[in-house]
Design a protein around this motif. Sequence first.
Motif, PDB file in Angstrom:
ATOM      1  N   ARG A 153      -0.165   0.479  10.039  1.00  0.00           N
ATOM      2  CA  ARG A 153       0.257  -0.416   8.962  1.00  0.00           C
ATOM      3  C   ARG A 153       1.575   0.041   8.345  1.00  0.00           C
ATOM      4  NH1 ARG A 153      -5.283  -0.622   8.030  1.00  0.00           N
ATOM      5  NH2 ARG A 153      -6.113  -2.679   8.430  1.00  0.00           N
ATOM      6  N   SER A 185       1.565 -11.917   4.870  1.00  0.00           N
ATOM      7  CA  SER A 185       2.309 -11.147   3.888  1.00  0.00           C
ATOM      8  C   SER A 185       2.881 -12.097   2.846  1.00  0.00           C
ATOM      9  CB  SER A 185       3.427 -10.346   4.555  1.00  0.00           C
ATOM     10  OG  SER A 185       4.354 -11.202   5.173  1.00  0.00           O
ATOM     11  N   GLN A 243      -3.467  -4.057   2.515  1.00  0.00           N
ATOM     12  CA  GLN A 243      -2.485  -2.992   2.374  1.00  0.00           C
ATOM     13  C   GLN A 243      -3.085  -1.752   1.705  1.00  0.00           C
ATOM     14  OE1 GLN A 243       1.470  -4.247   1.309  1.00  0.00           O
ATOM     15  NE2 GLN A 243       1.658  -2.550  -0.107  1.00  0.00           N
ATOM     16  N   ASN A 244      -4.222  -1.909   1.020  1.00  0.00           N
ATOM     17  CA  ASN A 244      -4.830  -0.759   0.344  1.00  0.00           C
ATOM     18  C   ASN A 244      -5.378   0.254   1.323  1.00  0.00           C
ATOM     19  OD1 ASN A 244      -4.246  -1.800  -2.146  1.00  0.00           O
ATOM     20  ND2 ASN A 244      -6.169  -2.909  -2.306  1.00  0.00           N
ATOM     21  N   TYR A 271       9.785  -6.729  -2.529  1.00  0.00           N
ATOM     22  CA  TYR A 271       8.452  -6.141  -2.431  1.00  0.00           C
ATOM     23  C   TYR A 271       7.589  -7.155  -1.695  1.00  0.00           C
ATOM     24  CZ  TYR A 271       3.860  -4.353  -3.437  1.00  0.00           C
ATOM     25  OH  TYR A 271       2.577  -3.882  -3.311  1.00  0.00           O
ATOM     26  N   ARG A 310       4.883  -2.275   8.325  1.00  0.00           N
ATOM     27  CA  ARG A 310       5.547  -2.652   7.079  1.00  0.00           C
ATOM     28  C   ARG A 310       7.038  -2.315   7.127  1.00  0.00           C
ATOM     29  NH1 ARG A 310       4.159  -1.050   0.846  1.00  0.00           N
ATOM     30  NH2 ARG A 310       5.817  -2.321   0.007  1.00  0.00           N
ATOM     31  N   TYR A 326      -4.488   2.527   4.184  1.00  0.00           N
ATOM     32  CA  TYR A 326      -3.270   3.050   4.796  1.00  0.00           C
ATOM     33  C   TYR A 326      -3.579   3.742   6.108  1.00  0.00           C
ATOM     34  CZ  TYR A 326      -0.988   2.073   0.411  1.00  0.00           C
ATOM     35  OH  TYR A 326      -0.485   1.438  -0.685  1.00  0.00           O
ATOM     36  N   ASN A 347       8.816  -5.788   6.849  1.00  0.00           N
ATOM     37  CA  ASN A 347       9.042  -6.052   5.431  1.00  0.00           C
ATOM     38  C   ASN A 347       9.687  -4.854   4.745  1.00  0.00           C
ATOM     39  OD1 ASN A 347       7.801  -8.676   5.425  1.00  0.00           O
ATOM     40  ND2 ASN A 347       5.863  -7.634   5.654  1.00  0.00           N
ATOM     41  N   GLY A 365       5.264 -11.980  -1.166  1.00  0.00           N
ATOM     42  CA  GLY A 365       5.973 -11.177  -2.151  1.00  0.00           C
ATOM     43  C   GLY A 365       7.226 -11.876  -2.632  1.00  0.00           C
ATOM     44  N   ARG A 391       3.945  -7.633   0.152  1.00  0.00           N
ATOM     45  CA  ARG A 391       2.615  -7.055   0.278  1.00  0.00           C
ATOM     46  C   ARG A 391       1.918  -7.678   1.479  1.00  0.00           C
ATOM     47  NH1 ARG A 391      -1.048  -4.197  -2.417  1.00  0.00           N
ATOM     48  NH2 ARG A 391      -3.226  -4.825  -2.281  1.00  0.00           N
ATOM     49  N   GLN A 392       1.307  -6.852   2.296  1.00  0.00           N
ATOM     50  CA  GLN A 392       0.531  -7.336   3.431  1.00  0.00           C
ATOM     51  C   GLN A 392      -0.938  -7.303   3.072  1.00  0.00           C
ATOM     52  OE1 GLN A 392       1.520  -5.030   6.877  1.00  0.00           O
ATOM     53  NE2 GLN A 392       3.695  -5.288   6.573  1.00  0.00           N
ATOM     54  N   GLU A 393      -1.712  -8.212   3.667  1.00  0.00           N
ATOM     55  CA  GLU A 393      -3.148  -8.192   3.400  1.00  0.00           C
ATOM     56  C   GLU A 393      -3.736  -6.876   3.900  1.00  0.00           C
ATOM     57  OE1 GLU A 393      -4.899 -11.449   5.464  1.00  0.00           O
ATOM     58  OE2 GLU A 393      -4.254 -10.758   7.412  1.00  0.00           O
TER      59      GLU A 393
END
Length: 197
Positions: free
Chosen positions: A176, A134, A169-170, A163, A180, A172, A184, A136, A165-167
Amino acid sequence: MNKLFHLILMMAALAMTMPAQAQEEIEAPRRHRTVIAVGPSSFWSPTLKFEQGIGDWVSLGFHGKARFVMWEGGKIEPFVRIYFTENSPQGPFIQVKGSFGAHRRNFIFEDNCYYDANGDYVCDDNYDEQYFKSFGGGVAGGYQFFFGRNEHFALDLFGGFQYIRQENQNSYNDYRYIRRIFINFPVDIGLRLGVAF
């Protein structure tokens, strides 16, 4: 005899000014101090802070965070603080930070496969012992108090937004999303108690 009298008089005058100078040194604020502090977290998720004042208004440092239970790993968050008083690192401040972390995937999902944007069939969470990264940053505001004898203790209170971002993350899914929220969370609130040098 006259010289001896003048010498004794000068020594007495010097001795009387020394306690006043020592008192001024104790009362004068210490600038550009180093602070090492810990967060009030549990033994499975300890936090550590290091901060060094580098000017009257600015300090540099980092927060280190570890996890020993579920999503084991850790992250490091370097920061820059700008203080509103000429007594860094004491008083009200604004903080800008970066965040970089790596945590272990704990769960094996046989059906956790999906098609990515390129149309490839991906099953990246199927392997235990695999890590996800992750990265950000964030912005926060707060106040750092020094207290105790000669102000050797520090209490750091801050809050803001981040903010992270995790690898992958697109893609869902519930796993995940839960990961998150626990690791985070977008609201960043902290308390650190430590010593100042």
